[in-house]
Design a protein around this motif. Sequence first.
Motif, mmCIF file in Angstrom:
data_model
loop_
_atom_site.group_PDB
_atom_site.id
_atom_site.type_symbol
_atom_site.label_atom_id
_atom_site.label_comp_id
_atom_site.label_asym_id
_atom_site.label_seq_id
_atom_site.Cartn_x
_atom_site.Cartn_y
_atom_site.Cartn_z
ATOM 1 N N TRP A 1 -10.302 -3.189 0.935
ATOM 2 C CA TRP A 1 -9.638 -2.194 1.788
ATOM 3 C C TRP A 1 -10.277 -2.276 3.170
ATOM 4 O O TRP A 1 -11.501 -2.236 3.307
ATOM 5 C CB TRP A 1 -9.811 -0.784 1.238
ATOM 6 C CG TRP A 1 -8.888 -0.453 0.112
ATOM 7 C CD1 TRP A 1 -9.182 -0.450 -1.221
ATOM 8 C CD2 TRP A 1 -7.516 -0.058 0.211
ATOM 9 N NE1 TRP A 1 -8.081 -0.076 -1.948
ATOM 10 C CE2 TRP A 1 -7.044 0.174 -1.091
ATOM 11 C CE3 TRP A 1 -6.632 0.138 1.280
ATOM 12 C CZ2 TRP A 1 -5.740 0.579 -1.354
ATOM 13 C CZ3 TRP A 1 -5.345 0.544 1.020
ATOM 14 C CH2 TRP A 1 -4.902 0.759 -0.284
ATOM 15 N N CYS B 1 -4.723 -3.103 2.649
ATOM 16 C CA CYS B 1 -5.198 -3.747 1.441
ATOM 17 C C CYS B 1 -5.133 -5.258 1.676
ATOM 18 O O CYS B 1 -4.211 -5.755 2.335
ATOM 19 C CB CYS B 1 -4.288 -3.345 0.286
ATOM 20 S SG CYS B 1 -4.623 -4.138 -1.281
ATOM 21 N N GLU C 1 0.829 -1.199 0.000
ATOM 22 C CA GLU C 1 0.000 0.000 0.000
ATOM 23 C C GLU C 1 0.865 1.252 0.000
ATOM 24 O O GLU C 1 2.002 1.241 0.468
ATOM 25 C CB GLU C 1 -0.908 0.057 1.242
ATOM 26 C CG GLU C 1 -1.805 -1.138 1.440
ATOM 27 C CD GLU C 1 -1.257 -2.103 2.459
ATOM 28 O OE1 GLU C 1 -2.050 -2.777 3.151
ATOM 29 O OE2 GLU C 1 -0.016 -2.188 2.573
ATOM 30 N N CYS D 1 -2.747 0.228 -3.911
ATOM 31 C CA CYS D 1 -2.300 -1.095 -3.472
ATOM 32 C C CYS D 1 -1.843 -1.854 -4.713
ATOM 33 O O CYS D 1 -2.668 -2.162 -5.579
ATOM 34 C CB CYS D 1 -3.418 -1.838 -2.764
ATOM 35 S SG CYS D 1 -3.038 -3.567 -2.390
ATOM 36 N N GLY E 1 -1.496 -6.542 3.069
ATOM 37 C CA GLY E 1 -0.387 -5.616 2.994
ATOM 38 C C GLY E 1 0.022 -5.160 4.378
ATOM 39 O O GLY E 1 -0.585 -5.560 5.383
#
Length: 122
Positions: A36, A96, A6, A22, A113
């Motif tokens: 998200w 993400c 991200e 992302c 992420g």
Amino acid sequence: QVQLVESGGGLVQAGVSLRLSCVASGRTFSNYFMGWFRQAPGKERELIAAIRWSGDVTYYADSVKGRFTISRDNAKNTVFLQINSLKPEDTAVYYCAAQGGIKSPRSQYDFWGQGTQVTVSS
């Protein structure tokens, strides 16, 4: 495996807009969802938006409808989250995530992420 990175967070003033990105690498499939999430201080992580890689299905939490827009660029393997009219209560770490199979947008996400901090000052 899917790797997610991200970017786009930061310290901003209330009322401005921000776009988070992302970038996904590894296995991605058009019928899998990307999501998200955000986690505010002292609160649980929540799903706020999701999109299928094919782009034909999106999901938004009621709390963000109208101000948040999720989109994707398949050529760049990138998913975006546009946030308009930022509020102090939007302050959170934004993550993400990707699903590793055919599921509904609110089902379990398998890859994550590292998160990007968004801080909104009043």
